[in-house]
Design a protein around this motif. Sequence first.
Motif, PDB file in Angstrom:
ATOM      1  N   LYS A   1      15.532 -15.928 -47.719  1.00  0.00           N
ATOM      2  CA  LYS A   1      15.745 -17.363 -47.892  1.00  0.00           C
ATOM      3  C   LYS A   1      15.297 -17.824 -49.273  1.00  0.00           C
ATOM      4  N   VAL A   2      14.274 -17.173 -49.817  1.00  0.00           N
ATOM      5  CA  VAL A   2      13.828 -17.500 -51.173  1.00  0.00           C
ATOM      6  C   VAL A   2      14.911 -17.131 -52.178  1.00  0.00           C
ATOM      7  N   PHE A   3      15.580 -16.007 -51.939  1.00  0.00           N
ATOM      8  CA  PHE A   3      16.657 -15.595 -52.830  1.00  0.00           C
ATOM      9  C   PHE A   3      17.853 -16.546 -52.726  1.00  0.00           C
ATOM     10  N   MET A   4      18.123 -17.045 -51.517  1.00  0.00           N
ATOM     11  CA  MET A   4      19.190 -18.031 -51.343  1.00  0.00           C
ATOM     12  C   MET A   4      18.904 -19.282 -52.161  1.00  0.00           C
ATOM     13  N   LEU A   5      17.669 -19.747 -52.100  1.00  0.00           N
ATOM     14  CA  LEU A   5      17.266 -20.902 -52.905  1.00  0.00           C
ATOM     15  C   LEU A   5      17.302 -20.550 -54.379  1.00  0.00           C
TER      16      LEU A   5
END
Length: 315
Positions: A279-283
């Motif tokens: 999810k951090v990579f998505m952001l």
Amino acid sequence: MSENIVQPSVGSKQPGWKYWLKTARLFTLVATVSPLLVGTAIAGYERTFHPLIFLTTFVSCLFLQIGTNYFNEYFDYAYGLDHEGSLGASTVIFRNEMSAGQVLGGAIGCFVIAALLGILLVFLVGPEILLFGLTGLLIAYFYSARPFKLASRGLGDIMVYIAMGLLMTWGAYYVQIQHWSWPAFAASIPVGFLIMAIMNMNNVRDYQDDLAVNKKTLPVRFGLNFGKRYHATLLMGSYVTTVLFVLVGLLPITSLIVLVTFPLAFSNVRSVLQATDRKVFMLGIKRTAMLNLQFGVVLTLGILLAILISGRISL
């Protein structure tokens, strides 16, 4: 997994506009905005700006990128590289929001519009524009499509720089002033680094999915930690190269105003290097896309400031 192309399904109804926009991946279009603004600003710094040519180039390149996104969505589905749970896919085909045929038709339609505007540029600028257009179209199509499948072979990064860093930045300059420009080439490097960073962040996010289908992006080839460090190198490199090009006189000193965006880049790098959750990579993709836009706009403003200081512009 088999790579046999799935036959496009036929949809009985037309998808709503929100699905067309979803598949167009609008947040990625900043990768077109930044190089066109910067390249045009450099032409302005050299006393030339033709509004009609700029507008035609801008719209043509936008449709080229939207078409590329549609083709990417279609071929990743057709080659079995995406599934309904893929984080990187719009999943409009899997959810029956659009048929494969509609996505493919949208891609072809966007390329046709981009090509028609390119033909207009040929009349406005000259036949050499065909070389820019054909190169861009070929890279955009074969980024996902056979027989080259550039993205699946780990060649997506360099092709993105050539198509969207070099060709769009220098091309935006060239349609205004028809000759080679070292300043436009220099500006394409930091701008191109940030565009490559958007794509790399996408590949870092999709690491597990791409590994499962043997899609050999750089993170798959060299590991997830490499992808994270590569991201940091691209972001920091954009600022280092800008400063270097100012020091050697290829960019005006007012270009250093881009350093006001450095805290955003530093925060971006720190969060990615420390991340373990996808999810951090998505952001991170959206933050990197926004940084690319902010960097490009501020660099453009810096060049425009140099124009105002020097008092040089002609239409």
